[in-house]
Design a protein around this motif. Structure first.
Motif, short mmCIF file in Angstrom:
data_model
loop_
_atom_site.label_atom_id
_atom_site.label_comp_id
_atom_site.label_asym_id
_atom_site.label_seq_id
_atom_site.Cartn_x
_atom_site.Cartn_y
_atom_site.Cartn_z
N THR A 102 0.86 -1.20 -0.16
CA THR A 102 -0.06 0.09 0.08
C THR A 102 1.12 1.02 -0.04
O THR A 102 0.40 2.26 0.18
CB THR A 102 -0.98 0.03 1.24
OG1 THR A 102 -0.19 -0.45 2.43
CG2 THR A 102 -2.29 -1.02 1.13
N ARG B 212 -3.26 -5.29 -4.09
CA ARG B 212 -3.87 -5.17 -3.04
C ARG B 212 -5.12 -5.89 -2.67
O ARG B 212 -5.47 -6.48 -3.42
CB ARG B 212 -4.23 -3.66 -3.04
CG ARG B 212 -3.38 -2.58 -3.30
CD ARG B 212 -3.71 -1.19 -3.33
NE ARG B 212 -2.58 -0.32 -3.56
CZ ARG B 212 -2.83 1.01 -2.99
NH1 ARG B 212 -3.82 1.40 -2.66
NH2 ARG B 212 -1.73 1.62 -3.02
N CYS C 80 -1.56 3.90 3.30
CA CYS C 80 -2.68 4.06 4.04
C CYS C 80 -2.70 3.13 5.39
O CYS C 80 -3.54 3.06 6.34
CB CYS C 80 -4.16 3.28 3.22
SG CYS C 80 -3.59 1.87 2.53
N CYS D 130 -7.29 6.03 4.94
CA CYS D 130 -7.58 5.41 3.80
C CYS D 130 -7.85 6.38 2.62
O CYS D 130 -8.41 7.30 2.72
CB CYS D 130 -9.12 4.69 4.11
SG CYS D 130 -9.69 3.85 2.70
N LEU D 131 -7.56 6.01 1.34
CA LEU D 131 -7.47 6.83 0.37
C LEU D 131 -8.67 6.26 -0.52
O LEU D 131 -8.64 6.80 -1.55
CB LEU D 131 -5.98 6.65 -0.57
CG LEU D 131 -4.89 7.28 0.20
CD1 LEU D 131 -3.50 6.91 -0.52
CD2 LEU D 131 -4.97 8.53 0.84
N GLU D 132 -9.35 5.22 -0.33
CA GLU D 132 -10.42 4.91 -0.91
C GLU D 132 -10.28 4.43 -2.34
O GLU D 132 -10.76 4.81 -3.34
CB GLU D 132 -11.56 5.74 -1.00
CG GLU D 132 -12.09 6.15 0.29
CD GLU D 132 -13.35 7.22 0.33
OE1 GLU D 132 -13.69 7.57 -0.74
OE2 GLU D 132 -13.56 7.82 1.63
N CYS D 133 -8.93 3.63 -2.42
CA CYS D 133 -8.61 2.96 -3.56
C CYS D 133 -9.46 1.84 -4.10
O CYS D 133 -9.64 1.75 -5.17
CB CYS D 133 -7.36 2.32 -3.60
SG CYS D 133 -7.16 0.88 -2.81
N GLY D 134 -10.68 1.48 -3.18
CA GLY D 134 -11.63 0.46 -3.66
C GLY D 134 -11.46 -0.66 -3.43
O GLY D 134 -12.32 -1.40 -3.20
N VAL D 135 -10.27 -1.17 -2.96
CA VAL D 135 -10.16 -2.35 -2.74
C VAL D 135 -10.63 -3.20 -1.52
O VAL D 135 -11.50 -3.99 -1.45
CB VAL D 135 -8.39 -2.89 -2.56
CG1 VAL D 135 -8.12 -4.09 -2.11
CG2 VAL D 135 -7.84 -2.70 -4.00
N CYS D 136 -10.53 -2.56 -0.34
CA CYS D 136 -11.21 -2.87 0.94
C CYS D 136 -12.67 -2.45 0.95
O CYS D 136 -13.34 -3.64 1.43
CB CYS D 136 -10.61 -2.04 2.01
SG CYS D 136 -8.60 -2.63 2.36
N LEU E 195 -7.47 -3.68 6.88
CA LEU E 195 -7.52 -2.41 8.10
C LEU E 195 -7.67 -3.50 9.45
O LEU E 195 -6.82 -3.08 10.36
CB LEU E 195 -8.76 -1.81 7.91
CG LEU E 195 -8.69 -0.67 6.71
CD1 LEU E 195 -9.87 0.03 6.41
CD2 LEU E 195 -7.46 0.49 7.19
#
Ligand code: SF4
Length: 618
Positions: free
Chosen positions: A271, A284, A592, A597-603, A612
């Protein structure tokens, strides 16, 4: 169970081995090579490069064992025959054969081919042709299902017409599901068509013929349409490493391989967010293996292989949250067994170097660091914001522990790069060398390796144009003029090979003709400088009526439909575009792991919070 087949094929192969370089590449029978069950669902996995490289591939080793652990299934291997062996095989009419039983690859149920990078594409077609399997999926009425996997599936579109299926993401579960499906299909007498339809509905499995691509008059993709009820997008799969403690019995080659060592993955994913790094994006989220599992694997593999080195591998090993604990415990095992412990990918900071320095005894070997760019400004653009002080401190730390060779990796052709950034690569190396002298030590040898940046799919730089060959060659001239000194060895990758890599990396299905033309004109082993033939690729484009400029030197619009738009590696398009814009403004983004969280979409899409909860809070 049986070892080598005593069939006709082996009797025809054996005499060839006296006429080729390194016959051990084709023997099989290595230490830990699996016994093969007869009369079951059979898989053969290929790595499209020579044996010494393929045998070191961890993914293939894991998947072979995973399949062999499925009841009623067997899995063998094959690698690209070297030029001399291909010549002999074609002259004698010997088809591509597996290493374990020397059976023709065309007789298996599944032919899985790893796609490690773009410069193996011609080798992939060659494997199919040598196997006697029609190279176009649409021409196949029988024979094995041809399935691609590995990081090349981030954009497999230039290869779409050659494969029946692709496995997106990590293959442990997907390949197992495919094997079970094929077993069921065999027992129920399914047609090939029915089997492929069913396979195309498995999670993580992409069947390219389930999608049609529409192009506009100016050559752009207008849309990618699923047909016959295929999903809009195919989502990659990922696994929990704790559930997959593989490999358990790694094969030990007879000849020297590129990595002669035990390789235990300590985590997958990254990350840090380096904007050029495709692996850091598509693998990720971060998933760690527990210390206990790592230790148990090292103990067992040390006893089963006899290797003298253990590598704790990942994309950035010292990011493992329990790195001190794990290195302490694994070092104790290494001490008892007189083995070396190494961390193959190091961050440039004092913590990482101190950890790594403490591992190998007596200052053996070299240290490799990757500052990537010559100036702090450009390192911010690529989101690898290492300061010059970090670089100098890391090298000082390494030389104080007796390292006499330092490898430094850089890229040229990065977005926003100026001549000044390239000149600074040279100046930076000299400043680092001066710092070592000021510290009272003789400077080590610096091996400076410079590659050409290639924009890759699913990264923030997927919108950006490739730097032209002329510009790259001019910048190489700057490097040469700036890095002439005793004790500094400068090398660079052939920028023409990077141009071909770039053409294919963001290519679409129309490039299949280019790859096929290059292969039929003799292109093989394109990542080997002695075999790479740029003129052959230029002609392949010309004969296919393909304008490489369209793919290489064109900035993409924000909303342009990419050839890989229907392949979902979990990353949010808006996140990637924002990262691209931030790059152009020189703004960095945090890892992150720090909690932001940068809201990359993965989680979010996983909804599991695996990363997390499992790691960030520890
Ligand atoms: S969704 Fe957030 S926490 Fe998860 S990997 Fe992406 S940036 Fe990190």
């Amino acid at each position: 169970m049986s070892g080598r087949s005593s069939g006709d094929l082996w009797e025809r192969i054996e005499p060839l081995l006296l006429r080729v370089e390194r016959p051990s590449r084709y023997l099989g029978c290595e230490w830990n090579a699996p016994g093969i069950a007869q009369g079951c669902t059979s898989v053969v996995l290929a790595y499209p490069d020579v044996y010494e490289i393929g045998i070191s591939n961890l993914g293939l080793a894991i998947l072979q064992e995973v399949v062999n652990d499925i009841e009623g299934a067997s899995c063998e291997r094959v690698y690209s025959p070297w030029i001399d062996m291909e010549r002999e095989m074609r002259a004698e009419g010997i088809p591509l054969f597996s290493l374990e039983t020397h059976r023709a690859v065309s007789t298996y149920d599944i032919f899985g081919i790893s796609i490690p990078h773009e410069l193996t594409y011609t080798n992939i077609i060659n494997l199919l042709d040598l196997a006697g399997i029609p190279v176009h999926a649409s021409d196949r009425e029988e024979g094995p299902l041809v399935i691609g996997g590995g990081c090349g599936t981030a954009n497999p579109e230039p290869l779409a017409s050659f494969f029946d299926l692709f496995v997106l993401g990590e293959g442990e579960e997907s390949l197992g599901s495919l094997v079970e499906l094929v077993s069921r299909g065999k027992s129920q007498g399914w047609s090939r068509q029915k089997l492929l339809c069913e396979a195309g509905r498995l999670p993580g499995v992409y069947r390219p013929s389930d999608y049609e691509v529409d192009y506009s008059d100016d050559g752009l993709i207008e849309g990618i349409r699923p047909i016959d009820g295929a999903p809009e997008r195919v989502r990659k799969r990922e696994v929990d490493l704790e559930d997959w403690p593989y490999p358990r019995h790694p094969i030990v080659p007879f000849c020297e391989a590129v990595h002669d060592r035990i390789n235990v993955e300590i985590f997958r994913g990254c990350t840090r967010g380096c904007r050029f790094c495709q692996a850091g994006m598509i693998y990720r989220p971060v998933r760690e293996r527990s210390v206990d599992s790592v230790v148990a694997m090292v103990e067992s593999l040390a006893g089963r292989t006899g290797h003298e080195e253990v590598a704790l591998s990942s994309l950035s090993s010292t990011d493992y949250t329990m790195i001190e604990d794990v290195t302490k415990k694994v070092s104790a095992i290494c001490g008892q067994r007189r083995m070396i412990l190494s961390l193959p990918s190091l961050r440039m900071d004092g913590f990482s170097v101190e950890i790594a320095s403490g591992l190998e005894l007596g200052g053996r070997g070299s240290f490799t660091f990757a500052p990537e760019a010559g100036t702090e400004r450009l390192r911010r653009v690529i989101n690898k914001p290492i300061s010059e002080k970090d670089i100098i401190d890391a090298v000082l730390c390494a030389t104080r522990t007796g390292r006499r060779r330092i490898k430094l990796y850089f890229m040229i052709g990065l977005p926003t790069e100026t001549d000044e950034d390239v000149e600074e690569i040279g100046r930076l190396v000299f400043r680092v060398r001066d710092a070592v002298r000021s510290d009272g030590m003789a400077p080590p040898t610096f091996n400076v390796s410079v590659s050409t940046f290639v924009p890759k799919p699913h990264t923030p730089f997927q919108w950006i144009r490739q730097e032209t060959l002329e510009s790259i060659e001019r910048r190489q001239g700057i490097l040469q003029a700036n890095l002439r000194a005793r004790g500094i060895n400068l090398s660079w990758h052939d920028s023409r090979a990077s141009t071909v890599e770039s053409l294919l990396a963001r290519g679409d299905r129309r490039l299949a003709a280019v790859v096929e033309n290059a292969w039929s004109s003799g292109s093989r082993f394109d990542s080997w400088s002695e075999h790479f033939d740029y003129a052959c690729w230029e002609k392949a484009c010309e004969d296919a009526g393909t304008d490489p400029v369209f793919y290489l030197y064109r900035e993409r619009e924000r909303d342009e439909v990419f050839p890989w738009e229907h392949l979902d590696f979990g990353l949010d398009r808006d996140f990637l575009f924002k990262e691209y814009q931030d790059a152009l403004e020189g703004k960095t983004s945090p890892d992150c792991r720090g909690g932001q969280c940068l809201e990359c979409g993965v989680c979010d899409e996983q909804g599991s919070g695996l990363a997390l909860e499992g790691i960030w809070s520890s």
